[in-house]
Design a protein around this motif. Sequence first.
Motif, PDB file in Angstrom:
ATOM      1  N   ASN A 175       0.830  -1.208   0.000  1.00 24.59           N
ATOM      2  CA  ASN A 175       0.000   0.000   0.000  1.00 24.59           C
ATOM      3  C   ASN A 175       0.864   1.258   0.000  1.00 24.59           C
ATOM      4  O   ASN A 175       0.517   2.268  -0.615  1.00 24.59           O
ATOM      5  CB  ASN A 175      -0.934  -0.007   1.218  1.00 24.59           C
TER       6      ASN A 175
ATOM      7  N   VAL B 206      -7.641   0.343  -2.856  1.00 24.29           N
ATOM      8  CA  VAL B 206      -7.213   1.614  -3.454  1.00 24.29           C
ATOM      9  C   VAL B 206      -7.859   1.892  -4.809  1.00 24.29           C
ATOM     10  O   VAL B 206      -7.555   2.896  -5.435  1.00 24.29           O
ATOM     11  CB  VAL B 206      -5.666   1.722  -3.559  1.00 24.29           C
ATOM     12  N   PRO B 211      -4.564   5.628  -1.088  1.00 22.65           N
ATOM     13  CA  PRO B 211      -3.684   4.785  -0.262  1.00 22.65           C
ATOM     14  C   PRO B 211      -3.418   5.366   1.135  1.00 22.65           C
ATOM     15  O   PRO B 211      -3.238   4.602   2.103  1.00 22.65           O
ATOM     16  CB  PRO B 211      -2.383   4.696  -1.066  1.00 22.65           C
TER      17      PRO B 211
END
Lengths: 257, 257
Positions: A175, B206, B211
Motif C-alpha cells: 500500500n 485503493v 492509499p
Amino acid sequence: MSLNCTIIGAGNLATHLATALLGKGYNISQVYSQTEKSAARLAQKVNAGFVTDPSEIKSSAGIYFVAIKDDAIPIVLSKLVFKNKLMVHCSGSTPISVLQGYSENYGVMYPLQTFSKGRELDFSKIPVFIEANSKANLETIQKIASSLSGNVKELDSQKRHALHVAAVFACNFTNHMYHLADEVLKENGLPSEVLRPLIEETAQKVQELHPAKAQTGPAVRYDEKIISGHLKLLGQDTGLKELYKSISKSIFDHYQK
Amino acid sequence: MSLNCTIIGAGNLATHLATALLGKGYNISQVYSQTEKSAARLAQKVNAGFVTDPSEIKSSAGIYFVAIKDDAIPIVLSKLVFKNKLMVHCSGSTPISVLQGYSENYGVMYPLQTFSKGRELDFSKIPVFIEANSKANLETIQKIASSLSGNVKELDSQKRHALHVAAVFACNFTNHMYHLADEVLKENGLPSEVLRPLIEETAQKVQELHPAKAQTGPAVRYDEKIISGHLKLLGQDTGLKELYKSISKSIFDHYQK
C-alpha cells in the motif's frame, strides 16, 4: 448460535469482527473502548451496551474478543474482575501467552486481512488462524471461526508471527508503494486513477503466478539507463530515491540468484 | 481496419500488442526479433512472417510498432532501409525523440500495464498514452489505439516518463513486496496461497480509497514493540531487515506530515 460475545476494542478489526459475528446470529452484549465515541459508535452498530472502564466489563458473556493494540492487552485485562471466561485475542504478532494469568481459558483468532472502517468485506473468504490453551477452548474457537469463514486453520504463535511479517510486506508495504506512486503522479500533474488497472492486474497476476514469474520492469534486468533516468526524475527527494535504489537492488539480487 | 502492421520485438509487450491488433482485424505482416525462437513463436501466433535481421524488415507495412528494449531501438532502426513509414514505439521511459532521424513519421503508443506471456488480458481496459510528431500521425495512432482500448489519452514524453516511474512503484516494487512476503512464508513453512485474499483486498481497496486512507499495520503508528519483534523474526537476513526498516520509516514519515 446463541453465545453472548463481548468485544474489547472498537477499531477497524473490532468493528469488522463484531459486525460479522452479529451477521451470523451471535449476540454482542458489550463493547469496550477507552474512547467513548468509538465505543458508542460500534455498540450502536451491533445493538450492544458499551463501557469505557475495563472494570465495568460484565462477566456474563460467554466469550471475550480482545481486538486492541498489543501493548494495551495486559493493561485492560488486568482490570477485569473475573478470571474464568474464554478470552480470545485477534492479533498476528502477539503470542497466545500474553493472555496467561488473566483467565484460565484463552486462545487466538487471527483473521488475515486489512480492515478499514466503512469498507464492506466478505468475512467468509478471509483466512482465519486459531490457537488455544486447551482442546476444549480450541473446539469452541474453531466452531465460531468456522461459522464466520470457510478458511480456518490452527497455527501456533511463532508461525502466526511470521505470517504477520509476511502480511506487512504484502499489504502495508505494498500500500505504501501505491502511496509513493501516487505522489509521483501528483508531482507531475497526473491523476491517481490512471494506475488503478495496473494495480489491479499486478495483484491478480500473483493469484495464479508466483511473484518471481510475474516480475517485469527495469530493475529485474537492471536496465541502468532507465533506472538513472528514473532517479533523475525523482529529483530532490533523497528519501524516495534511496528507497527506489534499495528496492531495485533487492529485485535485481533476487533474479541473479 | 485493413492497415498492415509490422511488430518490431517479440517480448511480453510485443506479444500482447500483436495479439490485440490481430483481434481487432489488423493484419500483422511481419515480426522482427533478434532471437529466432521468439520471432517464430509470435509470428506463428499472429499469422505473420518473421525476420531476425532488421535490414530484412519490409517497407510494405503501413505502421511499425517498436516494442524492444530502449537501448536496442537506435541499433535496430538504423538498419531499416526505408525512412517514410510511421514508426511507433511503446515504451514508457523513452522520449519520442529517440525515433527522430529514422523516419519522417513517428509517434508513441504506451499501454500502461504489466504484460506476461501466457496471461490473457482485456486490452480494452488498459490506459493507453499516445504522442506523435505531427497532427496527422497523432490521428492515425489515436484511431488504432482507440480501436484497442476505451481509455486513450495524449501525453508528452516528460509526463509519460513520470508515469513510468509511478508504475514501477505501483507494479514492479509491489510485486517485489509479494515476493519478499512469500520468502518469509517459505522460510517458516507456510504456503503462498495464504496471502492471496490479503493481496487482492489491498489492491481492491485503493480502487476506491486513497492509499493514505487505506494504510493499516504497525508502521503507520510506529509500534516499536511489533516492529522490533518483526526484525527479530527476519533473523540473519540483513538486506531484508534494512528494507523492512527503511520502508517502515518512510510509511511513518508520511503519516507524520
